[in-house]
Motif scaffolding. Structure first.
Motif, PDB file in Angstrom:
ATOM      1  N   TYR A  57      -0.763 -13.974  21.201  1.00 47.49           N
ATOM      2  CA  TYR A  57       0.173 -14.823  20.253  1.00 47.49           C
ATOM      3  C   TYR A  57       1.372 -15.014  20.524  1.00 47.49           C
ATOM      4  N   LEU A  58       1.831 -16.121  20.490  1.00 46.53           N
ATOM      5  CA  LEU A  58       3.283 -16.582  20.914  1.00 46.53           C
ATOM      6  C   LEU A  58       3.658 -17.400  19.830  1.00 46.53           C
ATOM      7  N   SER A  59       4.592 -16.999  19.092  1.00 45.93           N
ATOM      8  CA  SER A  59       5.071 -17.657  17.949  1.00 45.93           C
ATOM      9  C   SER A  59       6.544 -17.810  18.079  1.00 45.93           C
ATOM     10  N   ASP A  60       6.982 -19.350  18.625  1.00 42.85           N
ATOM     11  CA  ASP A  60       8.072 -19.579  18.832  1.00 42.85           C
ATOM     12  C   ASP A  60       8.534 -20.902  17.815  1.00 42.85           C
ATOM     13  N   LEU A  61       9.281 -20.827  16.735  1.00 40.24           N
ATOM     14  CA  LEU A  61       9.461 -21.616  15.677  1.00 40.24           C
ATOM     15  C   LEU A  61      10.124 -22.898  16.389  1.00 40.24           C
ATOM     16  N   HIS A  62      11.224 -22.328  17.287  1.00 42.49           N
ATOM     17  CA  HIS A  62      11.958 -23.612  17.979  1.00 42.49           C
ATOM     18  C   HIS A  62      11.142 -24.601  18.699  1.00 42.49           C
ATOM     19  N   ALA A  63      10.158 -24.173  19.488  1.00 39.52           N
ATOM     20  CA  ALA A  63       9.083 -24.983  20.055  1.00 39.52           C
ATOM     21  C   ALA A  63       8.185 -25.682  19.094  1.00 39.52           C
ATOM     22  N   TYR A  64       7.744 -25.003  18.052  1.00 44.37           N
ATOM     23  CA  TYR A  64       6.928 -25.687  16.920  1.00 44.37           C
ATOM     24  C   TYR A  64       7.397 -26.641  16.383  1.00 44.37           C
ATOM     25  N   MET A  65       8.682 -26.544  16.004  1.00 43.94           N
ATOM     26  CA  MET A  65       9.473 -27.685  15.346  1.00 43.94           C
ATOM     27  C   MET A  65       9.747 -28.922  16.482  1.00 43.94           C
ATOM     28  N   SER A  67       7.642 -29.566  18.771  1.00 42.50           N
ATOM     29  CA  SER A  67       6.476 -30.173  18.868  1.00 42.50           C
ATOM     30  C   SER A  67       6.043 -31.290  17.494  1.00 42.50           C
ATOM     31  N   LEU A  68       6.300 -30.384  16.362  1.00 45.73           N
ATOM     32  CA  LEU A  68       5.976 -31.384  15.226  1.00 45.73           C
ATOM     33  C   LEU A  68       6.736 -32.519  15.305  1.00 45.73           C
ATOM     34  N   LYS A  70       7.687 -34.353  17.899  1.00 51.62           N
ATOM     35  CA  LYS A  70       7.029 -35.263  18.971  1.00 51.62           C
ATOM     36  C   LYS A  70       5.783 -35.976  18.365  1.00 51.62           C
ATOM     37  N   ILE A  71       4.890 -35.129  17.418  1.00 50.39           N
ATOM     38  CA  ILE A  71       3.653 -35.710  16.908  1.00 50.39           C
ATOM     39  C   ILE A  71       4.366 -36.905  15.959  1.00 50.39           C
ATOM     40  N   LEU A  72       5.164 -36.359  14.911  1.00 52.62           N
ATOM     41  CA  LEU A  72       5.654 -37.349  14.162  1.00 52.62           C
ATOM     42  C   LEU A  72       6.139 -38.850  14.822  1.00 52.62           C
ATOM     43  N   ASP A  73       6.715 -38.440  16.011  1.00 48.49           N
ATOM     44  CA  ASP A  73       7.179 -39.781  16.619  1.00 48.49           C
ATOM     45  C   ASP A  73       6.349 -40.525  17.224  1.00 48.49           C
ATOM     46  N   LEU A  74       5.134 -39.988  17.381  1.00 49.11           N
ATOM     47  CA  LEU A  74       3.926 -40.929  17.636  1.00 49.11           C
ATOM     48  C   LEU A  74       3.283 -41.727  16.558  1.00 49.11           C
ATOM     49  N   ASP A  89      -4.433 -39.232   7.990  1.00 47.81           N
ATOM     50  CA  ASP A  89      -2.921 -39.702   7.322  1.00 47.81           C
ATOM     51  C   ASP A  89      -2.036 -38.653   7.444  1.00 47.81           C
ATOM     52  N   PRO A  90      -1.693 -37.804   8.845  1.00 44.05           N
ATOM     53  CA  PRO A  90      -1.048 -36.572   9.094  1.00 44.05           C
ATOM     54  C   PRO A  90       0.182 -36.757   8.995  1.00 44.05           C
ATOM     55  N   ILE A  91       1.079 -37.882   8.723  1.00 49.68           N
ATOM     56  CA  ILE A  91       2.378 -37.987   8.675  1.00 49.68           C
ATOM     57  C   ILE A  91       3.020 -37.261   7.589  1.00 49.68           C
ATOM     58  N   PRO A  92       2.496 -37.432   6.421  1.00 49.42           N
ATOM     59  CA  PRO A  92       3.072 -36.837   5.095  1.00 49.42           C
ATOM     60  C   PRO A  92       3.133 -35.203   5.359  1.00 49.42           C
ATOM     61  N   LYS A  93       1.770 -34.781   5.972  1.00 46.31           N
ATOM     62  CA  LYS A  93       1.574 -33.304   6.113  1.00 46.31           C
ATOM     63  C   LYS A  93       2.655 -32.601   7.349  1.00 46.31           C
ATOM     64  N   ILE A  94       2.917 -33.426   8.238  1.00 49.43           N
ATOM     65  CA  ILE A  94       3.876 -33.216   9.363  1.00 49.43           C
ATOM     66  C   ILE A  94       5.255 -33.140   8.688  1.00 49.43           C
ATOM     67  N   GLU A  95       5.595 -34.098   7.886  1.00 51.43           N
ATOM     68  CA  GLU A  95       6.816 -34.124   7.305  1.00 51.43           C
ATOM     69  C   GLU A  95       7.029 -33.133   6.276  1.00 51.43           C
ATOM     70  N   PHE A  96       5.876 -32.715   5.516  1.00 53.54           N
ATOM     71  CA  PHE A  96       6.237 -31.691   4.646  1.00 53.54           C
ATOM     72  C   PHE A  96       6.366 -30.218   5.537  1.00 53.54           C
ATOM     73  N   TYR A  97       5.831 -30.163   6.900  1.00 56.66           N
ATOM     74  CA  TYR A  97       6.184 -28.807   7.121  1.00 56.66           C
ATOM     75  C   TYR A  97       7.304 -28.691   7.962  1.00 56.66           C
ATOM     76  N   ILE A  98       7.888 -30.065   8.354  1.00 56.10           N
ATOM     77  CA  ILE A  98       9.079 -30.134   8.966  1.00 56.10           C
ATOM     78  C   ILE A  98      10.162 -29.855   7.759  1.00 56.10           C
ATOM     79  N   LYS A  99       9.957 -30.428   6.617  1.00 57.32           N
ATOM     80  CA  LYS A  99      11.121 -30.457   5.613  1.00 57.32           C
ATOM     81  C   LYS A  99      10.939 -28.814   5.041  1.00 57.32           C
ATOM     82  N   HIS A 100       9.849 -28.163   4.779  1.00 56.83           N
ATOM     83  CA  HIS A 100       9.888 -26.892   4.470  1.00 56.83           C
ATOM     84  C   HIS A 100      10.342 -25.921   5.197  1.00 56.83           C
TER      85      HIS A 100
END
Length: 167
Positions: A57-65, A67-68, A70-74, A89-100
Protein backbone atom coordinates in the motif's frame (compact mmCIF):
# COMPACT_ATOMS: atom_id res chain seq x y z
CA UNK A 1 24.59 -5.89 -13.53
CA UNK A 2 23.33 -5.76 -9.93
CA UNK A 3 25.45 -3.70 -7.58
CA UNK A 4 24.16 -5.46 -4.49
CA UNK A 5 22.26 -8.57 -3.59
CA UNK A 6 18.49 -7.92 -3.53
CA UNK A 7 16.74 -8.10 -0.16
CA UNK A 8 13.76 -10.42 0.02
CA UNK A 9 10.93 -9.55 2.39
CA UNK A 10 8.25 -12.18 2.89
CA UNK A 11 5.19 -12.88 4.99
CA UNK A 12 5.47 -16.37 6.53
CA UNK A 13 3.40 -19.23 5.14
CA UNK A 14 0.89 -20.89 7.44
CA UNK A 15 -0.19 -23.70 5.14
CA UNK A 16 3.07 -25.54 4.55
CA UNK A 17 6.82 -25.26 4.40
CA UNK A 18 8.53 -22.09 3.23
CA UNK A 19 10.09 -22.23 -0.23
CA UNK A 20 13.87 -22.19 -0.34
CA UNK A 21 14.46 -18.76 -1.88
CA UNK A 22 17.53 -17.72 0.05
CA UNK A 23 17.89 -15.28 2.89
CA UNK A 24 14.49 -13.81 3.72
CA UNK A 25 13.53 -10.98 6.05
CA UNK A 26 10.23 -11.86 7.71
CA UNK A 27 7.51 -9.21 7.57
CA UNK A 28 4.44 -8.81 9.74
CA UNK A 29 0.99 -7.53 8.85
CA UNK A 30 1.28 -3.73 8.89
CA UNK A 31 5.05 -3.63 8.36
CA UNK A 32 6.36 -0.44 6.77
CA UNK A 33 9.30 -0.48 4.36
CA UNK A 34 11.28 2.34 2.78
CA UNK A 35 11.35 1.89 -1.00
CA UNK A 36 13.67 3.91 -3.20
CA UNK A 37 11.65 6.17 -5.46
CA UNK A 38 8.39 5.52 -3.64
CA UNK A 39 9.02 6.42 -0.02
CA UNK A 40 7.28 4.35 2.61
CA UNK A 41 4.98 1.49 1.75
CA UNK A 42 2.79 -0.47 4.13
CA UNK A 43 2.50 -4.25 3.77
CA UNK A 44 -0.84 -5.80 4.61
CA UNK A 45 -1.42 -9.53 4.89
CA UNK A 46 -4.17 -10.42 2.42
CA UNK A 47 -4.33 -14.19 1.96
CA UNK A 48 -5.83 -15.04 -1.38
CA UNK A 49 -4.31 -17.29 -3.99
CA UNK A 50 -1.62 -18.12 -1.40
CA UNK A 51 -1.54 -17.89 2.40
CA UNK A 52 1.50 -15.61 2.36
CA UNK A 53 0.07 -13.03 -0.03
CA UNK A 54 0.45 -9.34 0.87
CA UNK A 55 -0.70 -6.06 -0.61
CA UNK A 56 1.78 -3.22 -0.89
CA UNK A 57 0.00 0.00 0.00
CA UNK A 58 1.47 3.28 -1.17
CA UNK A 59 -0.56 6.36 -0.43
CA UNK A 60 0.70 9.54 -2.03
CA UNK A 61 -1.87 12.31 -2.15
CA UNK A 62 0.36 14.44 -4.36
CA UNK A 63 0.50 11.75 -7.05
CA UNK A 64 -3.21 11.00 -6.59
CA UNK A 65 -4.22 14.62 -7.20
CA UNK A 66 -2.03 14.81 -10.30
CA UNK A 67 -3.64 11.59 -11.55
CA UNK A 68 -7.15 12.94 -10.97
CA UNK A 69 -6.32 16.08 -12.93
CA UNK A 70 -4.88 14.04 -15.81
CA UNK A 71 -8.06 11.98 -15.98
CA UNK A 72 -10.21 15.10 -15.79
CA UNK A 73 -8.20 16.69 -18.63
CA UNK A 74 -9.13 13.73 -20.83
CA UNK A 75 -12.85 14.51 -20.35
CA UNK A 76 -13.81 10.81 -20.35
CA UNK A 77 -17.43 9.77 -20.72
CA UNK A 78 -16.80 6.49 -18.88
CA UNK A 79 -14.10 5.08 -16.63
CA UNK A 80 -13.33 1.39 -16.26
CA UNK A 81 -11.66 1.08 -12.84
CA UNK A 82 -9.44 -1.83 -11.86
CA UNK A 83 -12.25 -2.94 -9.53
CA UNK A 84 -15.87 -2.04 -9.15
CA UNK A 85 -18.49 -1.08 -11.72
CA UNK A 86 -17.99 1.07 -14.79
CA UNK A 87 -18.32 4.75 -13.87
CA UNK A 88 -20.68 6.53 -16.21
CA UNK A 89 -20.30 10.32 -16.43
CA UNK A 90 -17.15 10.41 -14.25
CA UNK A 91 -16.36 14.13 -14.56
CA UNK A 92 -18.63 15.29 -11.68
CA UNK A 93 -17.21 12.55 -9.45
CA UNK A 94 -13.60 13.48 -10.26
CA UNK A 95 -14.36 17.17 -9.74
CA UNK A 96 -15.93 16.32 -6.37
CA UNK A 97 -12.80 14.41 -5.26
CA UNK A 98 -10.51 17.25 -6.33
CA UNK A 99 -12.72 19.89 -4.65
CA UNK A 100 -12.98 17.91 -1.41
CA UNK A 101 -9.22 17.32 -1.14
CA UNK A 102 -8.50 20.98 -2.02
CA UNK A 103 -10.93 22.18 0.67
CA UNK A 104 -9.22 19.96 3.27
CA UNK A 105 -5.81 21.24 2.15
CA UNK A 106 -7.00 24.83 2.55
CA UNK A 107 -8.30 24.02 6.05
CA UNK A 108 -4.89 22.62 7.01
CA UNK A 109 -3.07 25.67 5.65
CA UNK A 110 -5.51 28.02 7.42
CA UNK A 111 -5.10 26.12 10.70
CA UNK A 112 -1.31 26.28 10.47
CA UNK A 113 -1.41 29.99 9.60
CA UNK A 114 -3.74 30.78 12.51
CA UNK A 115 -1.46 29.23 15.15
CA UNK A 116 1.53 31.10 16.61
CA UNK A 117 3.50 27.86 17.04
CA UNK A 118 4.16 24.94 14.67
CA UNK A 119 1.63 22.13 15.08
CA UNK A 120 1.65 18.35 15.18
CA UNK A 121 -0.81 16.48 12.95
CA UNK A 122 -2.76 15.57 16.10
CA UNK A 123 -3.09 19.23 17.06
CA UNK A 124 -4.27 20.05 13.55
CA UNK A 125 -6.94 17.34 13.82
CA UNK A 126 -8.33 19.00 16.96
CA UNK A 127 -8.52 22.34 15.12
CA UNK A 128 -9.94 21.06 11.82
CA UNK A 129 -12.12 18.10 12.87
CA UNK A 130 -13.94 19.76 15.79
CA UNK A 131 -17.25 18.07 14.95
CA UNK A 132 -15.71 14.64 14.38
CA UNK A 133 -16.05 12.09 17.21
CA UNK A 134 -12.76 11.56 19.03
CA UNK A 135 -12.67 7.84 18.22
CA UNK A 136 -12.22 8.87 14.55
CA UNK A 137 -9.34 11.27 15.20
CA UNK A 138 -6.66 8.67 14.43
CA UNK A 139 -8.12 8.18 10.94
CA UNK A 140 -8.37 11.95 10.56
CA UNK A 141 -4.73 12.28 11.59
CA UNK A 142 -3.76 9.81 8.87
CA UNK A 143 -5.62 12.00 6.37
CA UNK A 144 -3.87 15.14 7.67
CA UNK A 145 -0.50 13.39 7.32
CA UNK A 146 -1.24 12.63 3.65
CA UNK A 147 -2.08 16.27 3.05
CA UNK A 148 1.01 17.49 4.89
CA UNK A 149 3.22 15.21 2.78
CA UNK A 150 1.64 16.64 -0.38
CA UNK A 151 2.04 20.22 0.86
CA UNK A 152 5.67 19.52 1.78
CA UNK A 153 6.37 18.33 -1.80
CA UNK A 154 4.82 21.58 -3.03
CA UNK A 155 6.96 23.68 -0.64
CA UNK A 156 3.88 25.08 1.09
CA UNK A 157 4.74 23.71 4.54
CA UNK A 158 7.84 22.87 6.54
CA UNK A 159 8.41 20.06 9.01
CA UNK A 160 10.91 20.14 11.83
CA UNK A 161 10.89 17.30 14.34
CA UNK A 162 7.24 16.45 13.62
CA UNK A 163 6.09 20.05 13.97
CA UNK A 164 4.53 21.67 10.92
CA UNK A 165 4.23 25.28 9.82
CA UNK A 166 3.54 27.12 6.60
CA UNK A 167 6.45 28.38 4.53
Amino acid sequence: MLKSKPRIHKFPRTDGPEPNIGEVQRIEDGSVLEVEGAGQVKLMHTPGHTQDHVVVYLSDLHAYMISLQKILDLSPSQIYPGHGPIIQDPIPKIEFYIKHRTERENQILAALSSQPQPQTPGQLVKIIYKDTPEHLHLAAENNVNHHLSKLLKENKVENKDGLWRTC
